[in-house]
Design a protein around this motif. Structure first.
Motif: not given
Length: 194
Positions: A123-124, A130-134, A140-141
């Motif tokens: 879950r972690r 889910a929170t990591s965005r570039v 994508r992967r």
């Protein structure tokens, strides 16, 4: 003397060839000569009167005998069992397997805690992905969880402890586990993800 017998082919079937048995066959078990390992100077062991020595009780005011030192490293069987368990844990963390698959590699008394810890770790990792965005976009992967380093120690025969450094993306994790040998199979008794 011919070495093969050929039959004429009928239709689409190939010719049948019979070949002789090679001259060098291994001997049968009853043809082997017994291997004797005893020498003329070897004394026979008398197992009928064997007694296991018990430690003498310590007198008051004296210290007990020191324990043998713990040797760093582990046996080959222990290393293989730890690698198998760590590989399964990484698959659970990456989402390739359900956490319930850890149950079959855990002791029945500790299976619930091991599965719960694997589920919490999965879950972690999912929340982290889910929170990591570039650049405002989700990749994508996502980067899979991978093993950086694995350290083993066998504090006593039949028990092995391991510390594993894991990485996913830019985050580093630590995992500690203990496996014990019960009825010829290694089973997990503790699992912690930090």
């Amino acid at each position: 003397m011919r070495s093969t017998i050929e039959m004429a082919s009928t239709g689409h079937r190939p010719a049948i060839r019979l070949r002789p048995v090679p001259r060098y066959e291994p001997p049968f078990d009853d043809e082997l000569t017994p291997q004797v390992w005893a020498s003329a100077r070897q004394l026979p062991l008398d197992w009928s009167a064997r007694q296991v020595p018990r430690p003498a009780p310590a007198a008051e005011g004296t210290r007990p005998a020191p324990r043998p030192p713990v040797v760093a490293g582990a046996s080959t069987d222990a290393k293989l069992a730890v690698r198998r368990f760590v590989h399964l844990c990484v698959e659970v963390l990456n989402g390739y397997r359900p956490a319930a698959h850890l149950r079959r590699l855990a002791m029945p008394s500790a299976a619930a805690e091991v599965v719960a810890e694997g589920l919490a770790g999965a879950r972690r990792v999912a929340e982290l992905r889910a929170t990591s965005r570039v650049g405002g976009r989700r990749p994508r992967r996502p980067a899979p969880v991978a093993v950086l380093r694995l350290r083993l120690c066998e504090p006593r025969p039949g028990a092995v402890e391991a510390a594993v450094a894991l990485v996913t993306g830019e985050r580093t994790w630590a995992m500690a586990l203990r496996l014990e040998l019960h009825q010829q199979s290694w089973s997990a008794t503790a699992l912690r993800l930090i």
